[in-house]
Write a protein that holds these residues in place. Sequence first.
Motif, PDB file in Angstrom:
ATOM      1  N   ALA A   1       0.842  -1.198   0.000  1.00 21.96           N
ATOM      2  CA  ALA A   1       0.000   0.000   0.000  1.00 21.96           C
ATOM      3  C   ALA A   1       0.874   1.243   0.000  1.00 21.96           C
ATOM      4  O   ALA A   1       2.019   1.211   0.466  1.00 21.96           O
ATOM      5  CB  ALA A   1      -0.912   0.000   1.217  1.00 21.96           C
TER       6      ALA A   1
ATOM      7  N   CYS B   1       0.628   5.612   0.766  1.00 22.43           N
ATOM      8  CA  CYS B   1      -0.139   6.674   1.411  1.00 22.43           C
ATOM      9  C   CYS B   1      -0.612   7.689   0.362  1.00 22.43           C
ATOM     10  O   CYS B   1       0.201   8.268  -0.364  1.00 22.43           O
ATOM     11  CB  CYS B   1       0.739   7.371   2.450  1.00 22.43           C
ATOM     12  SG  CYS B   1      -0.033   8.798   3.226  1.00 22.43           S
TER      13      CYS B   1
ATOM     14  N   ARG C   1      -2.224  -0.877  -3.423  1.00 25.78           N
ATOM     15  CA  ARG C   1      -3.412  -0.238  -2.863  1.00 25.78           C
ATOM     16  C   ARG C   1      -3.057   1.185  -2.430  1.00 25.78           C
ATOM     17  O   ARG C   1      -2.016   1.419  -1.831  1.00 25.78           O
ATOM     18  CB  ARG C   1      -3.891  -1.053  -1.655  1.00 25.78           C
ATOM     19  CG  ARG C   1      -5.176  -0.530  -1.045  1.00 25.78           C
ATOM     20  CD  ARG C   1      -5.622  -1.390   0.096  1.00 25.78           C
ATOM     21  NE  ARG C   1      -4.753  -1.147   1.250  1.00 25.78           N
ATOM     22  CZ  ARG C   1      -4.640  -1.961   2.294  1.00 25.78           C
ATOM     23  NH1 ARG C   1      -5.324  -3.075   2.327  1.00 25.78           N
ATOM     24  NH2 ARG C   1      -3.851  -1.660   3.292  1.00 25.78           N
TER      25      ARG C   1
ATOM     26  N   ASP D   1      -3.998   3.948   0.071  1.00 24.21           N
ATOM     27  CA  ASP D   1      -4.726   4.240   1.299  1.00 24.21           C
ATOM     28  C   ASP D   1      -4.843   5.745   1.452  1.00 24.21           C
ATOM     29  O   ASP D   1      -3.971   6.495   1.002  1.00 24.21           O
ATOM     30  CB  ASP D   1      -4.000   3.657   2.514  1.00 24.21           C
ATOM     31  CG  ASP D   1      -4.077   2.134   2.562  1.00 24.21           C
ATOM     32  OD1 ASP D   1      -4.874   1.550   1.822  1.00 24.21           O
ATOM     33  OD2 ASP D   1      -3.324   1.541   3.354  1.00 24.21           O
TER      34      ASP D   1
ATOM     35  N   SER E   1      -4.574   7.530   4.163  1.00 24.49           N
ATOM     36  CA  SER E   1      -3.569   8.045   5.084  1.00 24.49           C
ATOM     37  C   SER E   1      -2.796   6.884   5.695  1.00 24.49           C
ATOM     38  O   SER E   1      -3.395   5.936   6.208  1.00 24.49           O
ATOM     39  CB  SER E   1      -4.261   8.849   6.185  1.00 24.49           C
ATOM     40  OG  SER E   1      -3.420   9.029   7.297  1.00 24.49           O
ATOM     41  N   ALA E   2      -1.482   6.968   5.685  1.00 24.64           N
ATOM     42  CA  ALA E   2      -0.661   5.923   6.296  1.00 24.64           C
ATOM     43  C   ALA E   2      -0.897   5.864   7.802  1.00 24.64           C
ATOM     44  O   ALA E   2      -0.916   4.778   8.390  1.00 24.64           O
ATOM     45  CB  ALA E   2       0.818   6.173   6.007  1.00 24.64           C
TER      46      ALA E   2
ATOM     47  N   THR F   1      -3.656   6.495   9.460  1.00 23.71           N
ATOM     48  CA  THR F   1      -4.922   5.808   9.709  1.00 23.71           C
ATOM     49  C   THR F   1      -4.754   4.306   9.491  1.00 23.71           C
ATOM     50  O   THR F   1      -5.238   3.494  10.287  1.00 23.71           O
ATOM     51  CB  THR F   1      -6.021   6.353   8.780  1.00 23.71           C
ATOM     52  OG1 THR F   1      -6.138   7.766   9.001  1.00 23.71           O
ATOM     53  CG2 THR F   1      -7.342   5.676   9.035  1.00 23.71           C
ATOM     54  N   THR F   2      -4.064   3.936   8.443  1.00 26.05           N
ATOM     55  CA  THR F   2      -3.819   2.519   8.170  1.00 26.05           C
ATOM     56  C   THR F   2      -3.049   1.879   9.311  1.00 26.05           C
ATOM     57  O   THR F   2      -3.385   0.780   9.771  1.00 26.05           O
ATOM     58  CB  THR F   2      -3.054   2.353   6.848  1.00 26.05           C
ATOM     59  OG1 THR F   2      -3.846   2.900   5.793  1.00 26.05           O
ATOM     60  CG2 THR F   2      -2.748   0.894   6.556  1.00 26.05           C
ATOM     61  N   MET F   3      -2.006   2.549   9.796  1.00 26.98           N
ATOM     62  CA  MET F   3      -1.202   2.006  10.893  1.00 26.98           C
ATOM     63  C   MET F   3      -2.042   1.858  12.163  1.00 26.98           C
ATOM     64  O   MET F   3      -1.948   0.840  12.859  1.00 26.98           O
ATOM     65  CB  MET F   3       0.010   2.905  11.174  1.00 26.98           C
ATOM     66  CG  MET F   3       1.026   2.927  10.050  1.00 26.98           C
ATOM     67  SD  MET F   3       1.716   1.306   9.662  1.00 26.98           S
ATOM     68  CE  MET F   3       2.456   0.868  11.198  1.00 26.98           C
TER      69      MET F   3
ATOM     70  N   ASN G   1      -5.298   1.416  12.376  1.00 22.47           N
ATOM     71  CA  ASN G   1      -6.244   0.317  12.171  1.00 22.47           C
ATOM     72  C   ASN G   1      -5.557  -1.038  12.280  1.00 22.47           C
ATOM     73  O   ASN G   1      -6.113  -1.972  12.869  1.00 22.47           O
ATOM     74  CB  ASN G   1      -6.942   0.446  10.816  1.00 22.47           C
ATOM     75  CG  ASN G   1      -8.007   1.518  10.819  1.00 22.47           C
ATOM     76  OD1 ASN G   1      -8.664   1.747  11.828  1.00 22.47           O
ATOM     77  ND2 ASN G   1      -8.181   2.175   9.695  1.00 22.47           N
ATOM     78  N   LEU G   2      -4.371  -1.161  11.726  1.00 24.03           N
ATOM     79  CA  LEU G   2      -3.640  -2.427  11.824  1.00 24.03           C
ATOM     80  C   LEU G   2      -3.279  -2.744  13.278  1.00 24.03           C
ATOM     81  O   LEU G   2      -3.372  -3.892  13.714  1.00 24.03           O
ATOM     82  CB  LEU G   2      -2.380  -2.390  10.955  1.00 24.03           C
ATOM     83  CG  LEU G   2      -2.618  -2.455   9.449  1.00 24.03           C
ATOM     84  CD1 LEU G   2      -1.325  -2.186   8.691  1.00 24.03           C
ATOM     85  CD2 LEU G   2      -3.200  -3.788   9.051  1.00 24.03           C
TER      86      LEU G   2
ATOM     87  N   ARG H   1      -6.034  -4.193  15.139  1.00 21.95           N
ATOM     88  CA  ARG H   1      -6.284  -5.583  14.754  1.00 21.95           C
ATOM     89  C   ARG H   1      -5.210  -6.542  15.276  1.00 21.95           C
ATOM     90  O   ARG H   1      -5.194  -7.713  14.909  1.00 21.95           O
ATOM     91  CB  ARG H   1      -6.359  -5.697  13.240  1.00 21.95           C
ATOM     92  CG  ARG H   1      -7.560  -4.986  12.662  1.00 21.95           C
ATOM     93  CD  ARG H   1      -7.638  -5.233  11.165  1.00 21.95           C
ATOM     94  NE  ARG H   1      -8.358  -4.141  10.535  1.00 21.95           N
ATOM     95  CZ  ARG H   1      -8.223  -3.797   9.274  1.00 21.95           C
ATOM     96  NH1 ARG H   1      -7.401  -4.457   8.486  1.00 21.95           N
ATOM     97  NH2 ARG H   1      -8.916  -2.805   8.786  1.00 21.95           N
TER      98      ARG H   1
END
Length: 52
Positions: A9, A11, A30, A32, A34-35, A37-39, A41-42, A45
């Motif tokens: 992915a 940013c 992919r 995304d 915002s990096a 936001t992705t970080m 969310n990960l 999880r």
Amino acid sequence: MKAAGVVVAVCGQALQAHKYAVKDVAPGVRVDVSAMTTMANLQLRGWALLPE
């Protein structure tokens, strides 16, 4: 890598800051929003960020 389940992915904010268009991104990568936001969310999880 894709066959092994790796997701690559980039940013979207970084693309815009460096004046790259989404169409310039390689197929299969992919974009995304915002990096950060992705970080976040990960991490929610169960993934961990391991800074150098």
